[in-house]
Scaffold this motif. Sequence first.
Motif, PDB file in Angstrom:
ATOM      1  N   ASP A 137      33.837 176.149  85.352  1.00 36.99           N
ATOM      2  CA  ASP A 137      33.128 176.785  86.460  1.00 36.99           C
ATOM      3  C   ASP A 137      32.983 175.834  87.642  1.00 36.99           C
ATOM      4  O   ASP A 137      32.802 176.268  88.782  1.00 36.99           O
ATOM      5  N   PHE A 138      33.032 174.513  87.355  1.00 35.11           N
ATOM      6  CA  PHE A 138      32.890 173.501  88.399  1.00 35.11           C
ATOM      7  C   PHE A 138      33.994 172.468  88.247  1.00 35.11           C
ATOM      8  O   PHE A 138      34.420 172.145  87.133  1.00 35.11           O
ATOM      9  N   ASP A 139      34.443 171.930  89.365  1.00 33.14           N
ATOM     10  CA  ASP A 139      35.423 170.857  89.321  1.00 33.14           C
ATOM     11  C   ASP A 139      34.759 169.524  88.995  1.00 33.14           C
ATOM     12  O   ASP A 139      35.314 168.712  88.246  1.00 33.14           O
ATOM     13  N   PHE A 140      33.561 169.301  89.566  1.00 36.02           N
ATOM     14  CA  PHE A 140      32.880 168.018  89.387  1.00 36.02           C
ATOM     15  C   PHE A 140      31.388 168.237  89.147  1.00 36.02           C
ATOM     16  O   PHE A 140      30.787 169.154  89.709  1.00 36.02           O
ATOM     17  N   ALA A 192      30.816 163.175  76.597  1.00 37.94           N
ATOM     18  CA  ALA A 192      31.465 164.476  76.759  1.00 37.94           C
ATOM     19  C   ALA A 192      32.988 164.352  76.811  1.00 37.94           C
ATOM     20  O   ALA A 192      33.694 165.360  76.712  1.00 37.94           O
ATOM     21  N   GLY A 193      33.487 163.125  76.954  1.00 42.00           N
ATOM     22  CA  GLY A 193      34.925 162.944  77.056  1.00 42.00           C
ATOM     23  C   GLY A 193      35.480 163.461  78.366  1.00 42.00           C
ATOM     24  O   GLY A 193      36.599 163.982  78.419  1.00 42.00           O
ATOM     25  N   LYS A 194      34.711 163.297  79.442  1.00 36.76           N
ATOM     26  CA  LYS A 194      35.125 163.823  80.736  1.00 36.76           C
ATOM     27  C   LYS A 194      35.797 162.728  81.582  1.00 36.76           C
ATOM     28  O   LYS A 194      35.361 161.581  81.589  1.00 36.76           O
ATOM     29  N   PRO A 195      36.838 163.084  82.326  1.00 32.87           N
ATOM     30  CA  PRO A 195      37.366 162.148  83.321  1.00 32.87           C
ATOM     31  C   PRO A 195      36.276 161.850  84.348  1.00 32.87           C
ATOM     32  O   PRO A 195      35.496 162.737  84.696  1.00 32.87           O
ATOM     33  N   TRP A 214      39.948 160.404  97.526  1.00 34.68           N
ATOM     34  CA  TRP A 214      41.319 160.436  97.026  1.00 34.68           C
ATOM     35  C   TRP A 214      41.348 160.565  95.504  1.00 34.68           C
ATOM     36  O   TRP A 214      42.113 161.367  94.955  1.00 34.68           O
ATOM     37  N   ALA A 215      40.498 159.790  94.813  1.00 36.96           N
ATOM     38  CA  ALA A 215      40.452 159.855  93.353  1.00 36.96           C
ATOM     39  C   ALA A 215      40.001 161.232  92.876  1.00 36.96           C
ATOM     40  O   ALA A 215      40.539 161.766  91.891  1.00 36.96           O
ATOM     41  N   MET A 216      39.035 161.825  93.566  1.00 35.16           N
ATOM     42  CA  MET A 216      38.612 163.178  93.205  1.00 35.16           C
ATOM     43  C   MET A 216      39.756 164.168  93.429  1.00 35.16           C
ATOM     44  O   MET A 216      39.980 165.080  92.619  1.00 35.16           O
ATOM     45  N   GLY A 217      40.496 163.983  94.503  1.00 36.00           N
ATOM     46  CA  GLY A 217      41.635 164.853  94.773  1.00 36.00           C
ATOM     47  C   GLY A 217      42.703 164.753  93.707  1.00 36.00           C
ATOM     48  O   GLY A 217      43.310 165.764  93.316  1.00 36.00           O
ATOM     49  N   GLN A 218      42.939 163.532  93.212  1.00 39.05           N
ATOM     50  CA  GLN A 218      43.916 163.357  92.131  1.00 39.05           C
ATOM     51  C   GLN A 218      43.464 164.076  90.871  1.00 39.05           C
ATOM     52  O   GLN A 218      44.277 164.670  90.147  1.00 39.05           O
TER      53      GLN A 218
END
Length: 440
Positions: free
Chosen positions: A256-259, A352-355, A387-391
């Motif tokens: 539901d959310f990207d970040f 949570a094993g999240k990037p 940039w890192a969020m975009g990747q």
Amino acid sequence: MEPKSTIGRGSGAPGVVLIAPPWPYTGSANLFAAQVAAHAWAGRKVMLLLGPTDCGHCADQAAFWDRSEKGLTFPEASLVAHALNSDQMAGRNSKSYVQWRTARGDDVIAVTARYAACSDPPAEALTFINDHRIELVHVNHCFEAWLGQRVADLVERLQGHRPAVVLDTHDVQAAAVQAAGKTSHFTRRPDPLETLRKTELELCRSADVLIHCSPDDLAYFEAGSPGQRHELLLPSLDPRTERTLVADRSLRREADFDFLYVGNNNRPNFESVAWLLDQVVPRLGPKVRIAIVGRVEELVRSERPDLRARYTSMMIGEVDHIDDYYRRSRAVIAPAVSGTGTSIKLIEGLCAGKPMTVTSHALRGLRRIGEVENFFAPRDRPEDFAWAMGQQLKTGVSFCGSAAALYDGLFSNARYFEQLNAIIGRRADPSGSIEGRHQA
């Protein structure tokens, strides 16, 4: 702190009095929950006693204490109660003010510690002490240290032995108080940092053992109090949160959310969110989905209403189950630009094993841990963070097995339970010393 009724000598099951500030839904609350579960795991009955930390938090503030006790009720705790302090706001007729004048106007940490120490345990706390042999008083944060000593004194009078006192420092409170811009209750001016440091170290010296949750804190307190016993124990999460986040690792669902950003209502979190929204988000695409969860939204609303209005859809506010938002988010961001202590949100993200996309400051307290330093690639400039969020948006990956493995190896409940009990020993001897020695 005299008993209100006839008290026995604690011949029942072994027990521990765990003392903590009334801070539900915070990073510290994760550690309180882990401590309760660790003591229960070792066979001790646990009473969680909440000590007042502000001269405005009086026993007649029913809503405040009701929220605090509900938010800090853990399944393994036999009792959750708050110490009673009838001292009202710190005006010129209060006991706190008289003590402050007697001490020649000392600092906000000492005033807070005395205010907590003026509290008395409620009747149900005395019943708990009557029914259990209290082996240990486990204190959280330096400003609860004197309350911890009063409880230990009470146990010694009632049971004929003095329990050991262990103090979890959490972080360097002198630095935290200065960073938060706190002022004296009476002078309305900030206290000098060196004065705060001296008070904090004095409070900590009252404990038999100090436990620190980061290598940085261990080094600081060892240098400040070299004759004392110091232990390093990395923090863990509320066991309920860990169970849910670990179980959710295997789930694959549309996010539901990207970040996800998680923050309570303190100044460093507000500064982080302001930096994110002012300098990072405008560099992202218009359709990025960010969930800003926690009471930090209250500070954004009061101090930056322009940001609150512009990014209304991102402001979730306080929630009952933070694990649900980890499940619903593809990745986690930690754009910290200030603050002290170890970031619990960072540890939750690993569990949570999240990037994760982080700044260097988000790694505070964990920089000397090689596994952590090797895992993260911090981005401190807003354009690099964006940039890192975009990747991350491009890859669409929502599970990071190496993050989960890092949590399991360094921060898991199982590791925390074993190492806490190795530090304190299975029991404290009657003299108050603690058996065993372990460097976590």
